[in-house]
Design an enzyme around this catalytic site. Structure first.
Site, PDB file in Angstrom:
ATOM      1  N   LYS A  57       0.656  -1.091   0.076  1.00  0.00           N
ATOM      2  CA  LYS A  57      -0.055   0.146  -0.186  1.00  0.00           C
ATOM      3  C   LYS A  57       0.874   1.451   0.156  1.00  0.00           C
ATOM      4  CE  LYS A  57      -3.896  -1.944   2.584  1.00  0.00           C
ATOM      5  NZ  LYS A  57      -4.811  -2.655   3.795  1.00  0.00           N
ATOM      6  N   GLN A 101      -5.330  -1.646   9.756  1.00  0.00           N
ATOM      7  CA  GLN A 101      -5.616  -2.860   8.971  1.00  0.00           C
ATOM      8  C   GLN A 101      -5.866  -3.937  10.294  1.00  0.00           C
ATOM      9  OE1 GLN A 101      -3.946  -3.851   6.218  1.00  0.00           O
ATOM     10  NE2 GLN A 101      -4.638  -5.974   6.272  1.00  0.00           N
ATOM     11  N   ASP A 124     -11.666   2.117   4.089  1.00  0.00           N
ATOM     12  CA  ASP A 124     -11.714   1.141   3.549  1.00  0.00           C
ATOM     13  C   ASP A 124     -13.670   0.628   3.939  1.00  0.00           C
ATOM     14  OD1 ASP A 124     -10.631  -0.893   3.699  1.00  0.00           O
ATOM     15  OD2 ASP A 124     -10.451  -2.201   5.489  1.00  0.00           O
TER      16      ASP A 124
END
Ligand code: NAP
Length: 300
Positions: A57, A101, A124
């Site tokens: 990322k 994450q 997200d």
């Protein structure tokens, strides 16, 4: 609509095209705001798969001309310290997207951490506010995997109006937002799950099939309608066979069997999974534009 040879939808090529379009839009954002869009990624602990993912990322964010902020915290970080970091990122003007994450180590209350993220920076698409906005059909940041599936479907089929779609799987991050997105595109959507009585019967009527299950090769070729477009989101590792270093990765669809039946299908690997990071960058640019009061960049 059936073609003689099924198209294999190349997720890597799709992602490369999307990254190029994003890269072209970033300087326009910078010209208007005097800064680059910023993505903050928070990794707690040392899970090797997450470390690899976070490094990818970071690289992709920099390559797109955006700012990347990485926060690596030890596995024994306290809940309140993680929430304090999320709140700091919420208040940081240079940060447009926040990604924590997952999964977090077991001592965390994951739900509380997610709810601490500013919904306007939730690239997200995991906060309850964005799930609500999506359900209401208002502007929302949407989870990257289902959004990637939708973007590839539009690319393959154009207008999806009136098509019968079956989403197999009803998870919060994949199946449910996928079904909502397809409904917004005016598909007739059926959601299947582990208690569904006749999955083959449902799939035989579906123009679009999204597999979001996690069961290797569950969906057989002859369950599919001729000419269907199939997006296989499953990532399943088979047991190691003699001579292999790692077990083979397969999807939720029996790919070879499906090929003669379908119009187009994504492979595993190299299909749906290959689009996730590009869609994350897309969401970051969209979040940055919305926060700056600018129109959503075209073509994204
Ligand atoms: P999940 O939370 O485990 O959900 C799986 C869903 O599949 C559940 O709704 C479950 O039904 C349903 N299901 C299980 N067995 C079934 C069966 N035999 N027939 C019909 N439905 C069945 O998984 P997830 O997070 O959505 O992930 C699904 C797959 O996508 C996994 O392979 C995951 O690795 C992959 N994934 C890929 C990406 C990507 O970037 N490509 C991203 C996220 C996930 P119930 O609700 O009834 O239990």
């Amino acid at each position: 609509m059936t073609k003689d040879v099924a198209a294999i939808i190349d997720g890597k090529a799709f992602a490369a095209g999307l990254r190029e379009r994003i890269k072209a839009e970033v300087p326009k954002f910078q010209e208007q705001t005097g800064r680059a869009p910023g993505l903050a990624v928070v990794l707690v602990g040392d899970d090797p798969a997450s470390q690899v993912y976070v490094a990818s990322k970071h690289k992709a964010t920099m390559a797109a001309g955006m700012k990347s902020f990485e926060h690596r915290l030890p596995a024994d970080t306290k809940q309140e310290d993680l929430i304090a970091l999320v709140e700091k990122l919420n208040a940081d003007e240079a940060v447009d997207g926040i990604l924590v994450q997952l999964p977090l180590p077991p001592h965390f209350d994951e739900k509380a951490v997610i709810e601490a993220i500013d919904p306007d920076k939730d690239v997200d698409g995991i906060t309850p506010v964005n799930a609500g906005r999506l359900a209401l059909g208002t502007e929302a940041l949407v989870s990257c995997t289902p959004l990637g599936c939708l973007l590839m479907l539009r690319d393959e089929l154009g207008d999806l109006t009136g098509l019968d779609a079956v989403v197999v799987g009803r998870s919060i991050l994949f199946g449910k937002p996928m079904a909502q997105l397809l409904l917004q595109e005016n598909c007739t959507v059926t959601m299947a799950h582990s208690r569904t009585r006749d999955l083959p019967g449902l799939l035989r009527r579906a123009d679009i099939v999204i597999a979001a299950v996690g069961v290797p090769m569950l969906i057989k070729g002859d369950w599919l309608k001729p000419g269907a477009v199939v997006l296989d989101g499953g990532i399943n590792r088979l047991d190691i066979e003699p001579g292999e270093a790692k077990g083979r990765l397969v999807g939720d669809v029996a790919f070879e069997e499906a090929l003669p039946h379908v119009r187009a299908i994504t492979p595993v690997p190299g299909g749906v999974g290959a689009t996730t990071i590009a869609v994350l960058l897309r969401n970051t640019l969209v979040a940055a534009s919305m926060r700056a009061g600018l129109a959503k960049p075209e073509g994204l």
